[in-house]
Design a protein around this motif. Structure first.
Motif, mmCIF file in Angstrom:
data_model
loop_
_atom_site.group_PDB
_atom_site.id
_atom_site.type_symbol
_atom_site.label_atom_id
_atom_site.label_comp_id
_atom_site.label_asym_id
_atom_site.label_seq_id
_atom_site.Cartn_x
_atom_site.Cartn_y
_atom_site.Cartn_z
ATOM 1 N N ALA A 68 7.676 27.615 76.223
ATOM 2 C CA ALA A 68 7.762 26.942 74.795
ATOM 3 C C ALA A 68 6.869 27.622 74.016
ATOM 4 N N GLY A 69 6.772 28.928 73.574
ATOM 5 C CA GLY A 69 5.752 29.674 72.792
ATOM 6 C C GLY A 69 4.267 29.816 73.563
ATOM 7 N N ASN A 70 3.473 28.827 73.348
ATOM 8 C CA ASN A 70 2.240 29.182 74.038
ATOM 9 C C ASN A 70 1.945 27.865 75.292
ATOM 10 N N SER A 71 3.179 27.465 75.664
ATOM 11 C CA SER A 71 2.812 26.433 76.929
ATOM 12 C C SER A 71 4.248 26.496 77.640
ATOM 13 N N TRP A 72 4.021 25.765 79.001
ATOM 14 C CA TRP A 72 5.140 25.662 79.611
ATOM 15 C C TRP A 72 5.574 24.399 79.595
ATOM 16 N N ARG A 73 6.842 23.977 79.415
ATOM 17 C CA ARG A 73 7.044 22.465 79.195
ATOM 18 C C ARG A 73 8.076 22.170 80.355
ATOM 19 N N TYR A 74 7.902 20.936 80.863
ATOM 20 C CA TYR A 74 8.624 20.278 81.626
ATOM 21 C C TYR A 74 9.236 19.192 81.138
ATOM 22 N N GLN A 75 10.596 19.081 80.837
ATOM 23 C CA GLN A 75 11.196 18.084 80.237
ATOM 24 C C GLN A 75 12.073 17.196 81.421
ATOM 25 N N SER A 76 12.347 16.030 81.263
ATOM 26 C CA SER A 76 13.357 15.456 82.135
ATOM 27 C C SER A 76 13.784 14.121 81.528
ATOM 28 N N LYS A 77 14.865 13.766 82.212
ATOM 29 C CA LYS A 77 15.567 12.260 81.587
ATOM 30 C C LYS A 77 16.062 11.679 82.763
ATOM 31 N N TYR A 78 15.785 10.242 82.296
ATOM 32 C CA TYR A 78 16.251 9.055 83.620
ATOM 33 C C TYR A 78 17.138 8.340 82.717
ATOM 34 N N VAL A 79 18.319 7.897 83.338
ATOM 35 C CA VAL A 79 19.426 7.088 82.601
ATOM 36 C C VAL A 79 19.470 5.670 83.432
ATOM 37 N N THR A 80 19.665 4.866 82.662
ATOM 38 C CA THR A 80 20.146 3.199 83.415
ATOM 39 C C THR A 80 21.660 3.659 84.081
ATOM 40 N N ASN A 81 21.791 2.726 85.164
ATOM 41 C CA ASN A 81 22.932 2.874 85.762
ATOM 42 C C ASN A 81 24.012 1.817 84.909
ATOM 43 N N GLN A 82 23.427 0.994 84.205
ATOM 44 C CA GLN A 82 24.257 0.033 83.533
ATOM 45 C C GLN A 82 23.797 0.110 81.889
ATOM 46 N N LYS A 83 24.479 -0.319 81.370
ATOM 47 C CA LYS A 83 24.445 -0.635 79.671
ATOM 48 C C LYS A 83 23.448 -1.922 79.476
ATOM 49 N N ASP A 84 22.745 -1.916 78.526
ATOM 50 C CA ASP A 84 21.458 -2.671 78.284
ATOM 51 C C ASP A 84 22.289 -3.975 77.737
ATOM 52 N N SER A 85 21.964 -4.955 78.309
ATOM 53 C CA SER A 85 22.847 -6.234 77.714
ATOM 54 C C SER A 85 22.675 -6.651 76.085
ATOM 55 N N THR A 86 21.677 -6.315 75.656
ATOM 56 C CA THR A 86 21.440 -6.769 73.998
ATOM 57 C C THR A 86 21.948 -5.509 73.286
ATOM 58 N N SER A 87 21.582 -4.004 73.526
ATOM 59 C CA SER A 87 21.796 -2.877 72.804
ATOM 60 C C SER A 87 23.170 -2.284 72.923
ATOM 61 N N GLY A 88 23.707 -2.629 74.077
ATOM 62 C CA GLY A 88 25.245 -2.293 74.694
ATOM 63 C C GLY A 88 25.160 -0.762 74.995
ATOM 64 N N LEU A 89 24.066 -0.110 75.202
ATOM 65 C CA LEU A 89 23.674 1.288 75.391
ATOM 66 C C LEU A 89 23.069 1.463 76.664
ATOM 67 N N PHE A 90 23.372 2.731 77.152
ATOM 68 C CA PHE A 90 22.517 2.981 78.486
ATOM 69 C C PHE A 90 21.276 3.308 78.177
ATOM 70 N N GLY A 91 20.259 2.778 78.762
ATOM 71 C CA GLY A 91 18.889 3.176 78.551
ATOM 72 C C GLY A 91 18.430 4.534 78.926
ATOM 73 N N GLU A 92 17.447 4.982 78.309
ATOM 74 C CA GLU A 92 17.076 6.572 78.570
ATOM 75 C C GLU A 92 15.584 6.722 78.639
ATOM 76 N N LEU A 93 15.026 7.232 79.724
ATOM 77 C CA LEU A 93 13.578 7.325 79.617
ATOM 78 C C LEU A 93 13.161 8.939 79.863
ATOM 79 N N TYR A 94 12.862 9.486 78.809
ATOM 80 C CA TYR A 94 12.219 11.015 78.902
ATOM 81 C C TYR A 94 10.903 11.042 79.054
ATOM 82 N N TYR A 95 10.623 12.184 79.854
ATOM 83 C CA TYR A 95 9.301 12.477 80.258
ATOM 84 C C TYR A 95 8.991 13.859 79.908
ATOM 85 N N ASN A 96 8.099 14.375 79.225
ATOM 86 C CA ASN A 96 7.454 15.415 78.927
ATOM 87 C C ASN A 96 6.070 15.896 79.422
#
Length: 183
Positions: A68-96
């Motif tokens: 990525a220009g002047n660096s090496w970048r690692y990106q990852s994504k983790y997703v919940t197996n079920q929808k959040d009870s309040t948001s109604g969406l799958f939770g997503e955790l990103y790591y950079n």
């Protein structure tokens, strides 16, 4: 052995993956340092740790290194197996993680990012992770993230769509673990 450049998906991308090497990686005029061989990204966050942060069973979705220009970048994504009870969406955790060849480049990148984040969010300093660190929690956009720098590396943990649980405590513990063990 040569560290493999993995397929990855950008945050918020349309799902297109590509392997990326610097255009002039064979040029004798410029030298690019590949990520440290000890930085095996799949050791950074386990599915169990992702579940602690998201508040629900989670799994690794995708990730990889890219130049990525002047660096090496690692990106990852983790997703919940079920929808959040309040948001109604799958939770997503990103790591950079961005690994720069020079600490000055990491300082500049971190400083510029911090200025931009400060324009949009109130920042809260973290005193015991990295050389410089802060966290942001934006209730309106359902976003919590931690951004920290250690030497020539900049790390970001970002969580979306988990309203039924306050993730800050677990995100802070994860950031401190990553800082203590890997850097």
């Amino acid at each position: 052995p040569i560290f493999p450049v993995l397929l990855f998906t950008f945050f918020f991308s349309s799902g297109h993956s590509q392997s990326v090497l610097p255009a002039d990686s064979t040029s004798s005029s410029r030298q690019y340092k590949l990520p440290d061989s000890t930085l095996y990204p799949f050791y950074f966050i386990s599915d169990a740790e992702a579940a602690l942060v998201t508040g629900a069973p989670s799994h690794f979705k995708n990730g990889g290194w890219k130049f990525a220009g002047n660096s090496w970048r690692y990106q990852s994504k983790y997703v919940t197996n079920q929808k959040d009870s309040t948001s109604g969406l799958f939770g997503e955790l990103y790591y950079n993680i961005d690994q720069f060849n020079k600490e000055e480049d990491a300082l500049s990148f971190f400083g510029n990012s911090k200025m931009e984040h400060a324009k949009a969010y109130p920042l809260t300093a973290i005193n015991d992770a990295g050389n410089d660190a802060y966290w942001v929690k934006d209730e309106n956009s359902n976003l919590t993230f931690i951004f920290f720098r250690r030497g020539n590396r900049v790390i970001k943990l970002l969580l979306y769509n988990t309203l039924s649980k306050d993730p800050l405590k677990e995100l802070l513990l994860l950031a401190k673990k990553i800082d203590a063990i890997y850097f």
